[in-house]
Design a protein around this motif. Sequence first.
Motif, short mmCIF file in Angstrom:
data_model
loop_
_atom_site.label_atom_id
_atom_site.label_comp_id
_atom_site.label_asym_id
_atom_site.label_seq_id
_atom_site.Cartn_x
_atom_site.Cartn_y
_atom_site.Cartn_z
N ARG A 87 0.83 -1.21 0.00
CA ARG A 87 0.00 0.00 0.00
C ARG A 87 0.87 1.26 0.00
O ARG A 87 0.55 2.24 -0.67
CB ARG A 87 -0.91 -0.01 1.22
CG ARG A 87 -1.97 1.09 1.28
CD ARG A 87 -3.13 0.82 0.35
NE ARG A 87 -3.74 -0.47 0.64
CZ ARG A 87 -4.67 -0.69 1.56
NH1 ARG A 87 -5.12 0.33 2.29
NH2 ARG A 87 -5.18 -1.90 1.73
N LEU A 88 1.92 1.24 0.83
CA LEU A 88 2.77 2.42 0.97
C LEU A 88 4.21 1.98 1.17
O LEU A 88 4.48 1.07 1.96
CB LEU A 88 2.32 3.25 2.17
CG LEU A 88 3.21 4.43 2.58
CD1 LEU A 88 3.25 5.49 1.49
CD2 LEU A 88 2.74 5.03 3.91
N ARG A 89 5.11 2.60 0.44
CA ARG A 89 6.54 2.41 0.67
C ARG A 89 7.15 3.74 1.08
O ARG A 89 6.91 4.78 0.46
CB ARG A 89 7.25 1.89 -0.58
CG ARG A 89 8.78 2.04 -0.49
CD ARG A 89 9.53 1.29 -1.55
NE ARG A 89 9.61 -0.14 -1.20
CZ ARG A 89 10.58 -0.95 -1.65
NH1 ARG A 89 11.51 -0.51 -2.46
NH2 ARG A 89 10.59 -2.22 -1.29
N LEU A 90 7.95 3.69 2.17
CA LEU A 90 8.72 4.83 2.62
C LEU A 90 10.18 4.40 2.63
O LEU A 90 10.53 3.39 3.25
CB LEU A 90 8.29 5.28 4.02
CG LEU A 90 6.85 5.77 4.17
CD1 LEU A 90 6.54 6.05 5.63
CD2 LEU A 90 6.62 7.02 3.32
N ALA A 91 11.03 5.16 1.94
CA ALA A 91 12.41 4.72 1.80
C ALA A 91 13.36 5.92 1.89
O ALA A 91 13.01 7.05 1.55
CB ALA A 91 12.61 4.00 0.47
N THR A 92 14.58 5.63 2.35
CA THR A 92 15.70 6.56 2.27
C THR A 92 16.77 5.88 1.44
O THR A 92 16.54 4.84 0.83
CB THR A 92 16.24 6.89 3.67
OG1 THR A 92 16.83 5.70 4.23
CG2 THR A 92 15.15 7.39 4.59
N ASP A 98 7.86 -1.31 3.70
CA ASP A 98 6.65 -1.55 2.91
C ASP A 98 5.50 -1.88 3.84
O ASP A 98 5.64 -2.73 4.74
CB ASP A 98 6.85 -2.72 1.95
CG ASP A 98 7.72 -2.35 0.76
OD1 ASP A 98 8.06 -1.16 0.62
OD2 ASP A 98 8.08 -3.26 -0.02
N LEU A 99 4.38 -1.22 3.63
CA LEU A 99 3.16 -1.46 4.39
C LEU A 99 2.21 -2.27 3.52
O LEU A 99 1.87 -1.86 2.41
CB LEU A 99 2.53 -0.12 4.77
CG LEU A 99 1.12 -0.16 5.38
CD1 LEU A 99 1.14 -0.88 6.73
CD2 LEU A 99 0.57 1.25 5.52
#
Length: 250
Positions: A87-92, A98-99
């Motif tokens: 549903r949502l990826r947050l990355a640096t 990953d959600l």
Amino acid sequence: MPEGHLIHRHAAGQHADLAGRTVLAAGPQGRFDARPWDGRVLTEVEAVGKHLLYHFADAPTVHVHLGMRGIFLRYDDPGTSPRPGTRLRLATGEVAYDLIAPSRCEALTRGQVAALRDSLGPDPLRADAVPEQAVARLTAFGGPVGAAVLDQKVWSGIGNAWRAELLFLVGLHPDARGVCAETAGRLWDTAVRYLALGRDAGQVVSDPDAPCERWVYRREHCRSCGAPVLTWQLASRTAYCCPMEQPERP
């Protein structure tokens, strides 16, 4: 459904990895438009009960509730392709989260965040929780204490496993009503102590000497005295109780 100790554990780990950094945000599944957060600084990852709040600079807050099926996957290599259903990826540049399959993943305005907070009772794992408020809400509840502690408007973050084990630890029958302030205070103090152990261990810990064991939750016999554990439906969940350690009082 993940209970509050795991939500706080998620928040702490993600805050350490992501907060203060510019993140790349994406919605690979196509059900969440992540463009408003892509390339912005994530300032804080916060847990409130069973809710996660992602605060960004100059963007709405992202609210996540994992529900019954939601999970996070963490990748040390942010170049790893997201799994189907993310549903949502947050990355640096160093890590990606990953959600998958949350019950809620949505944008909230500042007012909506305030309304969410107002809808929840004190959280035993938050430093800003007021014990006197926790006691007042529990003693004011008109029904069984086993229903009260699952009601997120009374206390937030408690689920069925913690209900069973916390009530055992203070010798309270789940059907008990009219809990006095002293008993409510003992239950709150017990929740504060043991949920912190659970957060740090990543599991329900109701006996520090045997952290993988439970007293009554999903057991046929009480681990303390050996009596058969009683079960019944209370507040739409299975209640667990030792008739010897948690006697029902008239």
